[in-house]
Design an enzyme around this catalytic site. Structure first.
Site, PDB file in Angstrom:
ATOM      1  N   ARG A  68       0.736  -1.266   0.038  1.00  0.00           N
ATOM      2  CA  ARG A  68      -0.071   0.040   0.065  1.00  0.00           C
ATOM      3  C   ARG A  68       1.012   1.229   0.024  1.00  0.00           C
ATOM      4  O   ARG A  68       0.565   2.218  -0.666  1.00  0.00           O
ATOM      5  CB  ARG A  68      -0.836   0.168   1.182  1.00  0.00           C
ATOM      6  CG  ARG A  68      -2.413  -0.251   1.040  1.00  0.00           C
ATOM      7  CD  ARG A  68      -2.753  -0.813   2.300  1.00  0.00           C
ATOM      8  NE  ARG A  68      -1.862  -1.910   2.687  1.00  0.00           N
ATOM      9  CZ  ARG A  68      -1.948  -3.215   2.422  1.00  0.00           C
ATOM     10  NH1 ARG A  68      -2.957  -3.370   1.447  1.00  0.00           N
ATOM     11  NH2 ARG A  68      -1.413  -4.212   2.692  1.00  0.00           N
ATOM     12  N   THR A  69       1.953   1.360   0.632  1.00  0.00           N
ATOM     13  CA  THR A  69       2.584   2.663   0.937  1.00  0.00           C
ATOM     14  C   THR A  69       3.263   2.985  -0.162  1.00  0.00           C
ATOM     15  O   THR A  69       3.048   4.195  -0.913  1.00  0.00           O
ATOM     16  CB  THR A  69       3.457   2.827   2.424  1.00  0.00           C
ATOM     17  OG1 THR A  69       2.650   2.069   3.529  1.00  0.00           O
ATOM     18  CG2 THR A  69       4.210   3.934   2.511  1.00  0.00           C
ATOM     19  N   LYS A  97      25.842  -4.432  -0.795  1.00  0.00           N
ATOM     20  CA  LYS A  97      27.368  -4.383  -0.833  1.00  0.00           C
ATOM     21  C   LYS A  97      27.914  -3.689   0.323  1.00  0.00           C
ATOM     22  O   LYS A  97      29.133  -3.465   0.474  1.00  0.00           O
ATOM     23  CB  LYS A  97      27.801  -3.527  -2.126  1.00  0.00           C
ATOM     24  CG  LYS A  97      27.196  -4.101  -3.386  1.00  0.00           C
ATOM     25  CD  LYS A  97      27.793  -2.967  -4.618  1.00  0.00           C
ATOM     26  CE  LYS A  97      27.094  -3.512  -5.873  1.00  0.00           C
ATOM     27  NZ  LYS A  97      27.392  -2.295  -7.098  1.00  0.00           N
ATOM     28  N   ARG A 118      11.378   3.454   3.737  1.00  0.00           N
ATOM     29  CA  ARG A 118      10.703   2.565   4.491  1.00  0.00           C
ATOM     30  C   ARG A 118      12.174   1.833   5.054  1.00  0.00           C
ATOM     31  O   ARG A 118      12.764   1.370   4.421  1.00  0.00           O
ATOM     32  CB  ARG A 118       9.746   1.629   3.914  1.00  0.00           C
ATOM     33  CG  ARG A 118       9.285   0.608   5.066  1.00  0.00           C
ATOM     34  CD  ARG A 118       8.295  -0.188   4.851  1.00  0.00           C
ATOM     35  NE  ARG A 118       7.003   0.656   5.289  1.00  0.00           N
ATOM     36  CZ  ARG A 118       5.939   0.017   4.733  1.00  0.00           C
ATOM     37  NH1 ARG A 118       5.813  -1.097   4.477  1.00  0.00           N
ATOM     38  NH2 ARG A 118       4.783   0.982   5.164  1.00  0.00           N
ATOM     39  N   HIS A 146       4.660   6.175  11.655  1.00  0.00           N
ATOM     40  CA  HIS A 146       4.276   5.944  10.170  1.00  0.00           C
ATOM     41  C   HIS A 146       3.437   7.080   9.929  1.00  0.00           C
ATOM     42  O   HIS A 146       1.982   6.970   9.874  1.00  0.00           O
ATOM     43  CB  HIS A 146       3.551   4.520  10.015  1.00  0.00           C
ATOM     44  CG  HIS A 146       3.334   4.176   8.603  1.00  0.00           C
ATOM     45  ND1 HIS A 146       3.513   4.883   7.537  1.00  0.00           N
ATOM     46  CD2 HIS A 146       2.999   3.053   8.009  1.00  0.00           C
ATOM     47  CE1 HIS A 146       3.116   4.367   6.397  1.00  0.00           C
ATOM     48  NE2 HIS A 146       2.999   3.192   6.667  1.00  0.00           N
TER      49      HIS A 146
HETATM   50  C1  NCD Z   1       1.511  -0.857   8.173  1.00  0.00           C
HETATM   51  C2  NCD Z   1       3.026  -0.732   8.396  1.00  0.00           C
HETATM   52  O1  NCD Z   1       3.547  -1.060   7.388  1.00  0.00           O
HETATM   53  O2  NCD Z   1       3.290  -0.406   9.551  1.00  0.00           O
HETATM   54  N1  NCD Z   1       1.010  -1.287   6.818  1.00  0.00           N
HETATM   55  C3  NCD Z   1       0.746   0.016   6.086  1.00  0.00           C
HETATM   56  O3  NCD Z   1       1.654   0.799   5.668  1.00  0.00           O
HETATM   57  N2  NCD Z   1      -0.445   0.317   5.499  1.00  0.00           N
HETATM   58  C4  NCD Z   1       0.776  -1.885   8.920  1.00  0.00           C
HETATM   59  C5  NCD Z   1       1.333  -3.187   9.081  1.00  0.00           C
HETATM   60  O4  NCD Z   1       2.394  -3.597   8.616  1.00  0.00           O
HETATM   61  O5  NCD Z   1       0.720  -3.981  10.193  1.00  0.00           O
END
Ligand code: NCD
Length: 466
Positions: A68-69, A97, A118, A146
């Site tokens: 999703r993100t 590396k 991320r 997040h």
């Molecule tokens: C979340 C995350 O990555 O923290 N997912 C997301 O970005 N929608 C929630 C999760 O992984 O549980």
């Protein structure tokens, strides 16, 4: 050689980097995009685009799995007519590396105008921002935060439940390690909502966060005994103090009334999270993990409740609710596009009527000074998952703390924002420890040690009892 000037720009690492007013501005722009560009058959879905991002590039650097993100950011940039470059597999990037995150960021800042990161380490996004000359958006750093998921969550609440102030929101599941929950809780208390925490056993909010909610965000947290509630879950009520909710919470004498009232109140929204198995030790178990299903939701308190989940779900949110009109989680995922379009547009300054302030280094300088000391010279962050403990970054990273002076001073890691549980403060000029917490000492003169032995080993004299 002169040091290059730190550019004026804006990062988004923590939801607290944005003011309430700025969050409102992001939502206004997101709503504008949704009104203008939505699919005629599905109001919540963006179906066409704009030209304003023409020539701009977004880099998505994902060192952890994501659907999703990453895809909603890439979709958002494409809807603005910008371009996207992606590194979504750390095995095929230079990280494999042994390249440091600091170098990766310095290099990618030359290839893109904005970076979404991320990373599995807590605090990685703040660290990356320190090395970036373009805006960094935190797409999730370890269990820390997040913030863009929170923007989507709040936007969904606004659509489903209208005004966020005065809502009662239950948050269920792994509150200890869910970064989405951490950002969300800060935002909800700032907007004046009341929160009913329903953690799985042993997965309560981390202590540093609870302490901060009490001291900085002026929250009350009441534990509700198991026999007072009709679920399997222990609950904790988090309520904002004055001035957010004067009508409900006039003065401290009314606390019992307030709590009793909250317990009777209907729940406006339930926010469900999965067990974050990749962030727990093997010994931790999700055996008694709460499951939200039709049976749970049949209680009268939930009759008008919107159900949210950041997704992915892995069993804690039953599919028997998918067709229920209270289920909002797929709309919540769809809102990721207008919200992230608005955020990108604001961070890149693409809209002349909507702006975010820019700062040298990317943040508003907070109320608390940041003290920096070379790695290995004194106290260090106690969170073993903090980016500061990543071997690969050792040559680039300093121990950086926010210094919150007062009767009970707090030393907070600049990166992951956890508190250092015990430390000794000292004065660098006089090479002496402080007997009492230093009140107005200039941050440049401060150094922190883990304990007295470490201070003595570094050649410092002890001043009475610290
Ligand atoms: C979340 C995350 O990555 O923290 N997912 C997301 O970005 N929608 C929630 C999760 O992984 O549980």
């Amino acid at each position: 050689m002169t040091t290059p000037r730190r550019p004026t720009l804006r990062h988004l690492v923590s939801i607290n980097d944005l003011s309430d007013e700025e969050i409102g501005r992001i939502f206004d722009l997101a709503q504008h995009y949704l009104d203008k560009l939505h699919d005629p058959d599905f109001d919540h879905r963006i179906a066409s685009g704009l030209d304003i991002g023409n020539g701009r590039i977004l880099a998505s650097l994902f060192f952890e799995p994501s659907t999703r993100t990453r895809l909603s950011f890439e979709s958002s940039m494409s809807r603005l007519n910008g371009k996207v470059i992606t590194s979504a597999d750390s095995n095929t990037s230079s990280a494999a590396k042994g390249e440091s995150l600091a170098d990766t960021i310095r290099v990618c800042s030359n290839y893109a105008d904005i970076i979404v990161l991320r990373h599995p380490r807590d605090g990685a996004a703040r660290y990356a921002a320190d090395y970036s000359s373009v805006p960094i958006i935190n797409g999730g750093d370890g269990s820390h935060e997040h913030p863009t998921q929170t923007l989507c969550d709040l936007f969904t609440l606004r659509q489903e439940n209208k005004d966020i102030a005065n809502l009662s929101i239950a948050i269920s599941g792994d509150l200890r390690r869910s970064r989405t929950v951490h950002s969300l809780v800060y935002a909800l208390v700032r907007f004046g909502a009341s929160i009913i925490l329903q953690p799985a056993k042993g997965m309560e909010l981390p202590p540093y966060l609870v302490k901060r909610l009490r001291s900085e965000f002026r929250c009350r947290i009441d534990r509700v005994e198991e026999d007072e509630i009709d679920t399997l879950i222990d609950a904790y009520y988090v309520t904002p103090e004055q001035p957010h909710q004067p009508a409900l919470f006039a003065d401290r004498a009314d606390e019992q009334w307030h709590l009793a009232n909250l317990k009777r109140k209907k729940i406006d929204s339930v926010y469900v999270t999965r067990f974050q198995k990749e962030r727990h030790d093997d010994a931790d178990s999700a055996a008694a993990y709460p499951v939200i299903n039709k049976r749970f939701m049949q209680d009268d308190r939930y009759s008008k409740t919107s159900i949210l989940h950041p997704l992915p779900r892995v069993g804690e949110l039953d599919t028997d609710l998918d067709a229920d009109n209270r289920a909002a989680y797929f709309r919540q995922a769809a809102y990721g596009v207008p919200v992230r379009m608005a955020l990108i547009a604001l961070l890149l300054g693409l809209e002349k009527d909507y702006r975010l302030e820019r700062f040298e280094g990317g943040y508003q300088h907070g109320a608390h000074p940041v003290v920096e000391q070379p790695r290995g010279s004194g106290a260090t962050c106690a969170n073993r998952n903090c980016i500061v403990h990543d071997e690969g970054e050792a040559r680039h990273i300093a121990d950086k703390f926010q210094w919150i002076s007062g009767e009970e001073p707090v030393l907070r890691c600049h990166y992951c924002e956890t508190d250092v549980p015990a430390f000794v403060a000292a004065d660098k000029r006089h090479k002496r420890t402080y007997a009492n917490p230093p009140g107005k000492a200039h941050p440049e003169n401060l150094i922190f040690f883990a304990d007295h032995d470490q201070a003595v080993a570094a050649g410092y004299q002890l001043s009475g009892k610290g």
